[in-house]
Enzyme design. Structure first.
Site: not given
Ligand code: 6A9
Length: 795
Positions: A553, A753
């Protein structure tokens, strides 16, 4: 070589033979495999919710709350997994998607510890039967008279019947819901009662009309698309009951809270049925789902199945994930079992439509400077369409926070899972590739249906068919090929893998060409050799601060964004795809493709060094075009600098490898006592702004680093010095990572995480049971302390 040729020949023959046997074979084994996977806790967003792997069918869930006082009854009902709602840890201690397992929930807010044993009982024509034993034990600080109320619901989202078999519990206090659908046949869902449970007794005149020492039964008709809002449905029923009491007795003279907060006692027609139980102190009851064509489950069968399930889990776990030194202490096995079970128990079945911007607006071409302003405007005014409902079988990164499929997360999730269950792995890979569109695109985030969308702010719901995400499923394809080639598979498994790879091949190829077509880099301003092959790549969809599509990100990138920039991580991912496909093409009898892939792979290796290696910074770097129209490197040392290494594209003899090792091991840059940091400690961006990928330690990236350090340490061709260095870093990193994830798990009750590089503390999403569970695999990676000349006791 002649051996290779022979192998290929025998492979061809096998494919021909299989061609004839194919229908029979796959039908038979698919049927068995499918049957044992029909039921599961496939609603991982809930603490406990069982559904079949079918769209619009039976859907179930459990709610509970402490009802000692009016307050807790209103605020403490649990249903969907939520962060920070007073859980001192929860999740699967043991879980095997074929047989079931045990989930424990330490609910401090409700002062109760729940244990839910879930088992499958195979047999019959409709995916068998299943059962769950729900046990509650008041926590230490609970009053002796703790009252807990539980509501289990069953809803029918599609065509079929569902209803109580009688208006009253039977003589033992059992209640049964009967149902029927085309796919499930006839079935019974029975709720048992135990004479040992302590029940409430009469303290208020309302008792005569509404006794709560027996299960309560409620039925309602709900629009099928609203059934997922089960908590609201239940609350509506509670409210009706509360209103009735208020009318009858007045606010001052209400029945006790555990009697007040009960559902309306009105079993009858409807597509949503609730069973409520109220207990004092500890309790236990069973939920028995018997398929009419399968075995009838009783509490006795359940007791036996629970112990059998646990035993087989334990022995299989020992066989597959036996940790190696220095993690042989049983405390590490508990961590490992829990992490794996949570990953495996996080597998869900999702069905629903999704939001996609299919405008293919010309603003999305991203070929002008300032393109990100144009694309932002185009996104804001786009008419988003609902892509038709699809199904997805996948595990999820985090049950409370992201209970849905993420493309690049899934490749990591499957790394432990493939060691346990090859068929499930193949099912999941196929399920993802079923989502590919005719261009070759698979959406990064799968937010299918209203329930999934309810968890996501609107600005994040829409997917774009020109946005990518790292193709980590290719890592699994690679592992499948490794397994085939090493001869470690049984004959049946090897045949299955060959057939499935044959089927997947065109889809993998299509996705690869989609990457090439949509994420190509504009190399016109690069006065390099690389120009001749044009292998260069750029993530589409960036904003000044984020490249969400890269998965990293907020990792710092060239500023301002430029249509001529080139991304190190992306060319590495495409190189990985080319490498996998060049192995796969000959195996699947596509020799012509093989030479294309090999040539592309070779060109990518060349261009990574030509375009991305900065001899000044001794690191791989993104590149961009400066104000003088010259190409320049933009070096933010961190994960991006390691990508050619992490994706396995650097030969052990590569002259840049020693620099990569130095960068990893330097405490002023990436090394920390807890793992490799995402960004160099010396970077001006270190720990700044959101600080998501700007210092924290991520387990998925650390796994790739370890995997490739191991490859170097074990390579016959690497120079001795490089080998020893790799073995040393590998040994220390492996210990640092696992020890820290363990310490934090013990300290907080959860996997996290990411981990803080200064303190090691777990942070961001709690109960992140996705790629953090790679430590399970890391614990069983070889112990190289000898090669490294390190004693574990000294680390
Ligand atoms: C947005 C949130 C209440 C971010 O693990 C999933 C992803 C990865 O693929 C990515 O590499 N995570 C990492 O940088 C989490 C992404 C969550 C997005 C959700 C809304 C809910 O709000």
């Amino acid at each position: 070589s002649s051996r290779g040729l022979l192998w290929r020949w025998s492979f061809l023959l096998a494919v021909c033979a299989l061609f004839f046997l194919w229908a029979d074979l796959t039908n038979a084994s698919d049927a068995a495999s499918n049957a044992s996977l029909l039921w599961g806790p496939y609603r991982p967003n809930l603490y406990f919710g069982v559904r079949p792997r079918l769209p619009k069918s039976l859907t179930t869930g459990l709610l509970w709350a402490n009802t000692d006082n009016y307050q807790s009854a209103q605020t403490n009902f649990r249903h969907t997994c939520e962060q920070h709602e007073g859980m001192a840890g929860y999740g699967w201690e043991e879980y095997d998607a074929r047989n079931g397992g045990r989930e424990v929930i330490h609910d401090t807010g409700n002062k109760i510890d729940l244990t839910i044993d879930f088992v499958k009982v195979p047999g019959g024509e409709h995916g068998g039967s299943w059962a769950a034993r729900v046990k509650g034990v008041p926590r230490e600080d609970a009053p002796a008279t703790l009252v807990t109320t539980l509501v289990f619901y069953a809803g029918m989202e599609g065509l079929g019947e569902l209803g109580f078999t009688s208006d009253e519990p039977d003589s033992e206090g059992f209640v049964t819901i009967h149902g029927q659908t085309t796919d499930l046949g006839e079935f019974d869902l029975t709720f048992t009662e135990s004479p040992e449970n302590l029940l409430p007794y009469k303290t208020h005149p309302a008792w005569d009309k509404k006794p709560v020492d027996r299960p309560l039964m409620g039925s309602v008709q709900i629009p099928p698309e609203a059934i997922w809002q089960a908590k609201n449905i239940m609350f509506a029923s509670l409210k009706q009951q509360v209103d009735t009491f208020v009318q009858e007795y007045g606010q001052e003279n209400m029945p006790p809270p555990w009697q007040t907060f009960t559902i309306m006692q009105d079993p009858g027609p409807g597509n949503f049925h609730m069973v409520q139980k109220v207990f004092v102190g500890a309790f236990e009851f069973d939920i028995l789902f018997s398929s009419d064509s399968g075995p009838k489950v009783t509490s006795e069968t359940l007791t036996k199945a629970i112990s059998k399930t646990s035993k087989s889990f334990q022995s299989k776990f020992k066989e597959i994930f036996k940790p190696l030194a220095p993690f042989t202490d049983s405390k590490f096995t508990s961590l490992s079992e829990s992490l794996f079970s949570n990953l495996f128990g996080g597998i869900g079945y999702f069905y629903g439509d999704s939001l996609v911007d299919r405008s293919y607006a010309s603003e999305y071409d991203e070929d002008n400077e300032g393109f990100w302003e144009e694309t932002a405007q185009a996104r804001a005014k786009a008419e988003v369409v609902n892509d038709p409902a699809v199904e997805l079988f996948t595990s999820v990164p985090s049950r409370p926070f992201f209970p849905r499929g993420f493309l690049w997360d899934e490749g990591f999730h499957l790394i432990p899972i493939i060691e346990w269950d090859l068929d499930i792995t193949i099912d999941i890979v196929k399920s993802w590739f079923n989502l590919i569109d005719s261009d070759g695109w698979i959406a990064r985030e799968q937010i299918l249906g209203l329930e999934a969308r309810s968890k996501v702010p609107p600005e994040f719901q829409v997917q774009y068919p020109h946005y990518a995400n790292p193709p980590t499923l290719f890592l699994i394809i690679d592992t499948l090929i490794d397994k085939l080639e090493s001869g470690s598979l049984s004959a049946t498994d090897a045949d299955r893998v060959k057939v499935e790879l044959q089927h997947l091949y065109p889809l993998l190829k299509r996705q690869y060409y989609w990457f090439r077509k949509t994420q190509f880099g504009d190399i016109r301003s690069y006065d390099r050799e690389a120009f001749s092959t044009k292998e260069a790549y750029r993530w589409r969809g960036r904003t000044p601060q984020h490249i969400l599509t890269s998965g990293l990100d907020d990792y710092p990138r060239p500023q301002p964004p430029h249509p001529g920039e080139l991304h190190t991580d992306l060319i590495s991912w495409v190189g990985l795809m080319a490498s996998t496909l060049s192995r796969l093409a000959p195996l699947t009898s596509n020799p012509d493709d093989a030479s294309d892939f090999s040539a592309q792979h070779k060109a990518i290796l060349h261009n990574i060094d030509d375009l991305h290696w900065s001899s000044e910074h001794k690191a791989y770097c993104d590149a961009t075009i400066d104000d003088y129209e010259d190409s320049v490197h933009v070096c933010h040392k961190g994960y991006v600098s390691l990508f050619p290494f992490m994706t396995g594209l650097m030969a052990p003899t590569h002259p840049n490898l020693p620099h990569i090792l130095t960068l990893i091991y330097d405490p002023e840059h990436l090394w920390s006592p807890y793992g490799v940091r995402s960004l160099s400690k010396s970077s001006p961006f270190y720990g700044t702004d959101e600080n998501y990928w700007r210092s924290p330690i991520w387990v998925n990236m650390n796994y790739l680093i370890l995997k490739n350090l191991l490859a170097v340490a074990q390579s016959p061709s690497a120079p001795t010095k490089v080998k020893t260095e790799a073995a040393k870093i590998y040994t220390e990193l492996r210990t640092n990572l696992v020890t820290n994830v363990f310490d934090e798990w013990e300290r907080t009750g959860f996997a996290w995480e990411q981990y803080n590089p200064e303190t090691g503390h777990g942070q961001r999403t709690q109960h992140f049971t996705g790629w953090t569970s790679l430590v399970v695999v890391i614990m069983r990676m070889p112990d190289l302390s000898k090669e490294a000349g390190i004693k574990h006791s000294e680390l």
